[in-house]
Design a protein around this motif. Structure first.
Motif, short mmCIF file in Angstrom:
data_model
loop_
_atom_site.label_atom_id
_atom_site.label_comp_id
_atom_site.label_asym_id
_atom_site.label_seq_id
_atom_site.Cartn_x
_atom_site.Cartn_y
_atom_site.Cartn_z
N MET A 1 0.97 6.74 -12.92
CA MET A 1 1.26 6.89 -11.69
C MET A 1 0.26 6.36 -10.76
O MET A 1 0.62 6.13 -9.64
CB MET A 1 1.49 8.41 -11.38
N PRO A 2 -1.18 6.43 -10.85
CA PRO A 2 -1.84 6.06 -10.12
C PRO A 2 -1.90 4.55 -9.73
O PRO A 2 -2.25 4.31 -8.39
CB PRO A 2 -3.36 6.30 -10.89
N GLU A 3 -1.39 3.82 -10.73
CA GLU A 3 -0.88 2.41 -10.31
C GLU A 3 0.03 2.30 -9.36
O GLU A 3 -0.11 1.38 -8.56
CB GLU A 3 -0.71 1.64 -11.69
N LEU A 4 1.01 3.22 -9.49
CA LEU A 4 1.82 3.02 -8.48
C LEU A 4 1.44 3.50 -7.00
O LEU A 4 1.77 2.78 -5.80
CB LEU A 4 3.25 3.94 -8.53
N THR A 5 0.61 4.48 -6.97
CA THR A 5 -0.09 4.96 -5.69
C THR A 5 -0.85 3.55 -5.07
O THR A 5 -0.47 3.27 -3.97
CB THR A 5 -1.07 6.12 -5.92
N THR A 6 -1.66 2.99 -6.03
CA THR A 6 -2.36 1.80 -5.56
C THR A 6 -1.58 0.79 -4.98
O THR A 6 -1.90 0.10 -4.15
CB THR A 6 -3.35 1.37 -6.76
N LEU A 7 -0.46 0.52 -5.73
CA LEU A 7 0.53 -0.60 -5.44
C LEU A 7 1.17 -0.24 -3.81
O LEU A 7 1.24 -1.00 -2.99
CB LEU A 7 1.62 -0.58 -6.21
N LYS A 8 1.43 1.07 -3.69
CA LYS A 8 1.88 1.50 -2.39
C LYS A 8 1.03 1.45 -1.38
O LYS A 8 1.25 1.02 -0.05
CB LYS A 8 2.48 2.90 -2.68
N GLU A 9 -0.29 1.83 -1.71
CA GLU A 9 -1.45 1.78 -0.43
C GLU A 9 -1.59 0.09 -0.46
O GLU A 9 -1.89 -0.11 1.01
CB GLU A 9 -2.59 2.21 -1.17
N ARG A 10 -1.60 -0.74 -1.23
CA ARG A 10 -1.90 -1.97 -1.14
C ARG A 10 -0.76 -2.67 -0.17
O ARG A 10 -1.25 -3.54 0.74
CB ARG A 10 -1.88 -2.92 -2.38
N ALA A 11 0.29 -2.33 -0.47
CA ALA A 11 1.61 -2.58 0.31
C ALA A 11 1.49 -2.19 1.76
O ALA A 11 1.65 -2.86 2.82
CB ALA A 11 2.96 -2.25 -0.18
N THR A 12 1.25 -0.91 2.04
CA THR A 12 1.16 -0.35 3.34
C THR A 12 0.04 -0.99 4.03
O THR A 12 0.18 -1.37 5.03
CB THR A 12 0.71 1.41 3.25
N ASN A 13 -1.08 -1.13 3.67
CA ASN A 13 -2.34 -1.75 4.07
C ASN A 13 -1.97 -3.19 4.36
O ASN A 13 -2.30 -3.64 5.60
CB ASN A 13 -3.66 -1.73 3.05
N GLY A 14 -1.34 -4.01 3.60
CA GLY A 14 -0.90 -5.19 3.74
C GLY A 14 -0.17 -5.30 4.87
O GLY A 14 -0.20 -6.32 5.79
N TRP A 15 0.70 -4.63 5.19
CA TRP A 15 2.02 -4.50 6.21
C TRP A 15 1.34 -4.14 7.71
O TRP A 15 1.61 -4.60 8.56
CB TRP A 15 3.05 -3.33 6.00
N ARG A 16 0.23 -3.03 7.43
CA ARG A 16 -0.47 -2.92 8.74
C ARG A 16 -1.36 -4.05 9.24
O ARG A 16 -1.39 -4.22 10.38
CB ARG A 16 -1.45 -1.66 8.59
N ARG A 17 -2.01 -4.75 8.22
CA ARG A 17 -2.57 -6.05 8.85
C ARG A 17 -1.77 -6.96 9.28
O ARG A 17 -2.05 -7.64 10.20
CB ARG A 17 -3.38 -6.36 7.56
N GLN A 18 -0.50 -7.20 8.67
CA GLN A 18 0.34 -8.05 8.97
C GLN A 18 0.88 -7.56 10.52
O GLN A 18 1.17 -8.61 11.52
CB GLN A 18 1.85 -8.32 8.39
N GLU A 19 1.17 -6.45 10.80
CA GLU A 19 1.56 -6.04 11.84
C GLU A 19 0.54 -6.13 13.25
O GLU A 19 0.98 -6.62 14.35
CB GLU A 19 1.99 -4.68 11.94
N GLN A 20 -0.70 -5.71 12.81
CA GLN A 20 -1.71 -6.16 13.78
C GLN A 20 -2.01 -7.66 14.04
O GLN A 20 -2.32 -7.97 15.36
CB GLN A 20 -2.98 -5.53 13.27
N ARG A 21 -2.16 -8.48 13.15
CA ARG A 21 -2.06 -9.87 13.35
C ARG A 21 -1.02 -10.35 14.24
O ARG A 21 -1.29 -11.24 15.12
CB ARG A 21 -1.91 -10.60 12.23
#
Length: 176
Positions: A1-21
């Motif tokens: 389950m920790p791997e899933l949380t990490t994947l979700k955090e990476r996707a969320t952070n990636g989306w936020r960076r894309q949105e800001q750019r």
């Protein structure tokens, strides 16, 4: 389950960076647009599933006359929803009154952020609403063609009346 949380955090952070750019520091609700597209897609999918499950047949074709009337009706209903003073209570939770923008049309600001801003931009933009309205008319031709033709003809007649009002005002101005 920790791997899933990490994947979700990476996707969320990636989306936020894309949105800001993409937004360059502006209040641009890119995520809200994704949500709006998802809702629209869900509505279309639900209508298609309902037609299939109830055995409603799609029309073999839509006549050029229906297409023309629906185009004019879509234009009129989209402008009524997005600009008319009488429909301002529908927009008020998402907008702020600024004044008038033309005959029988309001200018409204879209404050806020997130979902409020996305909805505000949708309900004040006749071009944006046009897709939703046109889809509603199209579904109407599938499920209730006679009522849809009546509504579309009424709105198209109103658009024609508006055009004649503008033509009359123009003629009066030129004559005076």
């Amino acid at each position: 389950m920790p791997e899933l949380t990490t994947l979700k955090e990476r996707a969320t952070n990636g989306w936020r960076r894309q949105e800001q750019r993409y937004a360059h520091g502006e209040n641009f609700p890119l995520g809200g647009y994704v949500a709006a597209m998802s809702v629209f897609g869900g509505i279309v999918a639900a209508a298609a599933a309902t037609a299939r499950l109830t055995g409603v047949r799609l029309p073999d074709r839509i006549s050029p006359w229906d297409t023309a009337v629906t185009a004019v009706a879509t234009h009129k209903l989209s402008r009524l929803l997005a600009k008319a003073p009488v429909t301002s209570p529908l927009r008020a939770p998402f907008t702020a009154f600024e004044g008038t923008s033309g005959p029988a049309e309001l200018a409204e600001d879209v404050p806020g952020s997130g979902a409020r801003k996305t909805i505000g931009e949708l309900v004040t933009c006749p071009f944006c609403l046009g897709m939703w309205v046109s889809t509603g008319f199209t579904a109407g031709y599938v499920f209730a063609p006679r009522a849809t033709r009546l509504a579309a003809t009424t709105l198209a007649s109103l658009a024609g009346s508006d055009f004649l009002q503008f033509a009359y005002a123009y003629a009066e101005q030129k004559a005076g």
